[in-house]
Design a protein around this motif. Sequence first.
Motif, PDB file in Angstrom:
ATOM      1  N   ILE A  57       0.833  -1.195   0.000  1.00  0.00           N
ATOM      2  CA  ILE A  57       0.000   0.000   0.000  1.00  0.00           C
ATOM      3  C   ILE A  57       0.872   1.251   0.000  1.00  0.00           C
ATOM      4  O   ILE A  57       0.599   2.226  -0.720  1.00  0.00           O
ATOM      5  CB  ILE A  57      -0.942  -0.005   1.211  1.00  0.00           C
ATOM      6  N   ALA A  58       1.933   1.247   0.810  1.00  0.00           N
ATOM      7  CA  ALA A  58       2.823   2.401   0.865  1.00  0.00           C
ATOM      8  C   ALA A  58       3.468   2.664  -0.490  1.00  0.00           C
ATOM      9  O   ALA A  58       3.591   3.818  -0.919  1.00  0.00           O
ATOM     10  CB  ALA A  58       3.892   2.189   1.935  1.00  0.00           C
ATOM     11  N   LEU A  59       3.879   1.597  -1.171  1.00  0.00           N
ATOM     12  CA  LEU A  59       4.500   1.764  -2.491  1.00  0.00           C
ATOM     13  C   LEU A  59       3.517   2.369  -3.485  1.00  0.00           C
ATOM     14  O   LEU A  59       3.873   3.261  -4.273  1.00  0.00           O
ATOM     15  CB  LEU A  59       5.000   0.413  -3.000  1.00  0.00           C
ATOM     16  N   MET A  60       2.268   1.914  -3.466  1.00  0.00           N
ATOM     17  CA  MET A  60       1.265   2.466  -4.359  1.00  0.00           C
ATOM     18  C   MET A  60       0.965   3.929  -4.025  1.00  0.00           C
ATOM     19  O   MET A  60       0.780   4.757  -4.925  1.00  0.00           O
ATOM     20  CB  MET A  60      -0.019   1.638  -4.264  1.00  0.00           C
ATOM     21  N   LEU A  61       0.948   4.261  -2.736  1.00  0.00           N
ATOM     22  CA  LEU A  61       0.695   5.649  -2.352  1.00  0.00           C
ATOM     23  C   LEU A  61       1.859   6.554  -2.750  1.00  0.00           C
ATOM     24  O   LEU A  61       1.649   7.709  -3.147  1.00  0.00           O
ATOM     25  CB  LEU A  61       0.446   5.734  -0.847  1.00  0.00           C
ATOM     26  N   ILE A  62       3.076   6.039  -2.654  1.00  0.00           N
ATOM     27  CA  ILE A  62       4.234   6.830  -3.083  1.00  0.00           C
ATOM     28  C   ILE A  62       4.149   7.125  -4.576  1.00  0.00           C
ATOM     29  O   ILE A  62       4.428   8.241  -5.027  1.00  0.00           O
ATOM     30  CB  ILE A  62       5.539   6.082  -2.743  1.00  0.00           C
ATOM     31  N   SER A  63       3.740   6.124  -5.354  1.00  0.00           N
ATOM     32  CA  SER A  63       3.576   6.352  -6.790  1.00  0.00           C
ATOM     33  C   SER A  63       2.489   7.388  -7.058  1.00  0.00           C
ATOM     34  O   SER A  63       2.583   8.175  -8.005  1.00  0.00           O
ATOM     35  CB  SER A  63       3.246   5.042  -7.502  1.00  0.00           C
ATOM     36  N   GLY A  64       1.439   7.391  -6.232  1.00  0.00           N
ATOM     37  CA  GLY A  64       0.393   8.390  -6.390  1.00  0.00           C
ATOM     38  C   GLY A  64       0.859   9.781  -5.989  1.00  0.00           C
ATOM     39  O   GLY A  64       0.474  10.781  -6.615  1.00  0.00           O
ATOM     40  N   LEU A  65       1.704   9.868  -4.960  1.00  0.00           N
ATOM     41  CA  LEU A  65       2.215  11.165  -4.520  1.00  0.00           C
ATOM     42  C   LEU A  65       3.091  11.822  -5.575  1.00  0.00           C
ATOM     43  O   LEU A  65       3.128  13.058  -5.684  1.00  0.00           O
ATOM     44  CB  LEU A  65       3.006  10.995  -3.215  1.00  0.00           C
ATOM     45  N   THR A  66       3.803  10.997  -6.349  1.00  0.00           N
ATOM     46  CA  THR A  66       4.648  11.570  -7.398  1.00  0.00           C
ATOM     47  C   THR A  66       3.829  12.250  -8.494  1.00  0.00           C
ATOM     48  O   THR A  66       4.363  13.085  -9.231  1.00  0.00           O
ATOM     49  CB  THR A  66       5.527  10.475  -8.031  1.00  0.00           C
ATOM     50  N   GLY A  67       2.564  11.887  -8.622  1.00  0.00           N
ATOM     51  CA  GLY A  67       1.717  12.481  -9.656  1.00  0.00           C
ATOM     52  C   GLY A  67       0.971  13.724  -9.213  1.00  0.00           C
ATOM     53  O   GLY A  67       0.241  14.325 -10.017  1.00  0.00           O
ATOM     54  N   ILE A  68       1.111  14.103  -7.953  1.00  0.00           N
ATOM     55  CA  ILE A  68       0.441  15.306  -7.459  1.00  0.00           C
ATOM     56  C   ILE A  68       1.283  16.525  -7.807  1.00  0.00           C
ATOM     57  O   ILE A  68       2.493  16.565  -7.558  1.00  0.00           O
ATOM     58  CB  ILE A  68       0.210  15.214  -5.943  1.00  0.00           C
ATOM     59  N   SER A  69       0.647  17.510  -8.367  1.00  0.00           N
ATOM     60  CA  SER A  69       1.354  18.725  -8.797  1.00  0.00           C
ATOM     61  C   SER A  69       1.934  19.478  -7.597  1.00  0.00           C
ATOM     62  O   SER A  69       1.214  19.810  -6.653  1.00  0.00           O
ATOM     63  CB  SER A  69       0.390  19.632  -9.573  1.00  0.00           C
ATOM     64  N   LYS A  70       3.238  19.747  -7.652  1.00  0.00           N
ATOM     65  CA  LYS A  70       3.871  20.524  -6.592  1.00  0.00           C
ATOM     66  C   LYS A  70       3.385  21.973  -6.620  1.00  0.00           C
ATOM     67  O   LYS A  70       3.312  22.623  -5.565  1.00  0.00           O
ATOM     68  CB  LYS A  70       5.384  20.472  -6.763  1.00  0.00           C
ATOM     69  N   GLU A  71       3.081  22.467  -7.823  1.00  0.00           N
ATOM     70  CA  GLU A  71       2.593  23.838  -7.928  1.00  0.00           C
ATOM     71  C   GLU A  71       1.281  24.019  -7.178  1.00  0.00           C
ATOM     72  O   GLU A  71       1.032  25.067  -6.565  1.00  0.00           O
ATOM     73  CB  GLU A  71       2.406  24.223  -9.402  1.00  0.00           C
ATOM     74  N   MET A  72       0.423  22.988  -7.213  1.00  0.00           N
ATOM     75  CA  MET A  72      -0.850  23.072  -6.504  1.00  0.00           C
ATOM     76  C   MET A  72      -0.633  23.166  -4.994  1.00  0.00           C
ATOM     77  O   MET A  72      -1.277  23.971  -4.299  1.00  0.00           O
ATOM     78  CB  MET A  72      -1.713  21.846  -6.843  1.00  0.00           C
ATOM     79  N   LEU A  73       0.283  22.353  -4.474  1.00  0.00           N
ATOM     80  CA  LEU A  73       0.575  22.377  -3.046  1.00  0.00           C
ATOM     81  C   LEU A  73       1.239  23.685  -2.649  1.00  0.00           C
ATOM     82  O   LEU A  73       0.936  24.252  -1.580  1.00  0.00           O
ATOM     83  CB  LEU A  73       1.474  21.195  -2.683  1.00  0.00           C
ATOM     84  N   GLU A  74       2.120  24.197  -3.502  1.00  0.00           N
ATOM     85  CA  GLU A  74       2.782  25.463  -3.197  1.00  0.00           C
ATOM     86  C   GLU A  74       1.789  26.620  -3.225  1.00  0.00           C
ATOM     87  O   GLU A  74       1.869  27.542  -2.395  1.00  0.00           O
ATOM     88  CB  GLU A  74       3.917  25.703  -4.205  1.00  0.00           C
ATOM     89  N   ALA A  75       0.852  26.566  -4.172  1.00  0.00           N
ATOM     90  CA  ALA A  75      -0.166  27.616  -4.230  1.00  0.00           C
ATOM     91  C   ALA A  75      -1.040  27.598  -2.979  1.00  0.00           C
ATOM     92  O   ALA A  75      -1.390  28.661  -2.437  1.00  0.00           O
ATOM     93  CB  ALA A  75      -1.020  27.434  -5.476  1.00  0.00           C
ATOM     94  N   ALA A  76      -1.393  26.409  -2.512  1.00  0.00           N
ATOM     95  CA  ALA A  76      -2.179  26.303  -1.281  1.00  0.00           C
ATOM     96  C   ALA A  76      -1.398  26.813  -0.088  1.00  0.00           C
ATOM     97  O   ALA A  76      -1.959  27.459   0.816  1.00  0.00           O
ATOM     98  CB  ALA A  76      -2.605  24.847  -1.060  1.00  0.00           C
ATOM     99  N   HIS A  77      -0.089  26.547  -0.060  1.00  0.00           N
ATOM    100  CA  HIS A  77       0.758  27.036   1.026  1.00  0.00           C
ATOM    101  C   HIS A  77       0.826  28.559   1.017  1.00  0.00           C
ATOM    102  O   HIS A  77       0.761  29.208   2.072  1.00  0.00           O
ATOM    103  CB  HIS A  77       2.159  26.436   0.885  1.00  0.00           C
ATOM    104  N   VAL A  78       0.967  29.140  -0.174  1.00  0.00           N
ATOM    105  CA  VAL A  78       1.003  30.601  -0.302  1.00  0.00           C
ATOM    106  C   VAL A  78      -0.320  31.209   0.158  1.00  0.00           C
ATOM    107  O   VAL A  78      -0.344  32.289   0.783  1.00  0.00           O
ATOM    108  CB  VAL A  78       1.324  31.003  -1.749  1.00  0.00           C
ATOM    109  N   ASP A  79      -1.425  30.529  -0.117  1.00  0.00           N
ATOM    110  CA  ASP A  79      -2.744  31.023   0.286  1.00  0.00           C
ATOM    111  C   ASP A  79      -3.009  30.865   1.777  1.00  0.00           C
ATOM    112  O   ASP A  79      -4.077  31.261   2.255  1.00  0.00           O
ATOM    113  CB  ASP A  79      -3.836  30.306  -0.498  1.00  0.00           C
TER     114      ASP A  79
END
Length: 314
Positions: free
Chosen positions: A195-217
């Motif tokens: 499960i952890a391996l599959m979640l890591i593969s999913g985390l790599t597909g999440i846009s860093k820009e989206m997370l950074e924009a949320a952090h800035v907000d």
Amino acid sequence: MSKILEFREAAPQEIFRRGRWKSFVRSHGFGYVLLAPVVLYLIAFQFYPLFETIRLSFYDYSLISGKSMTFAGFGNYKELLTHDKAFWRIFINSLVWVIGSTALQFLIAIPASLILFSKIRGRGLWRGLMMVPWVSPVVIIGIVWKWIYDGHYGLFNYYLKSLHLIQDDVIWLGHDTLVWPALLLTSAWKGFPYIALMLISGLTGISKEMLEAAHVDGATAWQRFTRITLPLLKPIMYVTGLVSLVSSWTKFEMIWALTGGGPGYATSILPTYLYTNSFVYFDLGKGSAIASLSMLLVIIIVMLYSRLFGRNMD
């Protein structure tokens, strides 16, 4: 492509009459020859045992009774559901084993995947070490953990006494209350790396820009995790949860190696009860009925899981 569509639309007698059969064999026969071993395997080792199991469940068939196989209708099912006092306890045990094991695997896998996805030193090494439990044979893991849980010289008692958390040895696998937490912990340790391996593969597909924009907000780390990361991981979590449910159900070897289904029927699940009736008591009719009910229960669990968690996967 047009020739294939024309063959599908033509009736079999037209194919033979027009002499197209030989042409079709020359064009596609080799492909069907390559598929033949897989089809034969499925028929011989999947479908035939399945139908034979269902058929035997309607017969009174014991290898040690000295009686010939006789048709019993739903007699085996009636005996299990109404007269077998151990069946419903084993049924509850099976639900605890499948649901509890899967839930605990996710509780361990989610923080593990977040840690191993972050930029830590030796991340590749830690990821490789994490996969060791998952690739190890289930029986070997059962034997090792049985030694760890041993009430006299096990490592678990040794470290707990070293930390002054307990004073006397605890018989983990022989205690009615403690045996299930011990079993679920072992199962989670075995299954969480997948499960952890599959979640890591999913985390790599999440846009860093989206997370950074949320952090800035102004979103906190917890808000970014619950509002962005988890929703985007939902499809992967759904699939891995389904696989974990089915794989936990088939971990017969782990319980058998750790407790043998005991003490009594305290840790028996339907697969162990099936094995005991079929290959210890040689009651193939009752064992086949248990197998059929077990298969039906898995189908119901999968359907309920899909109904509860399979919505809005797009």
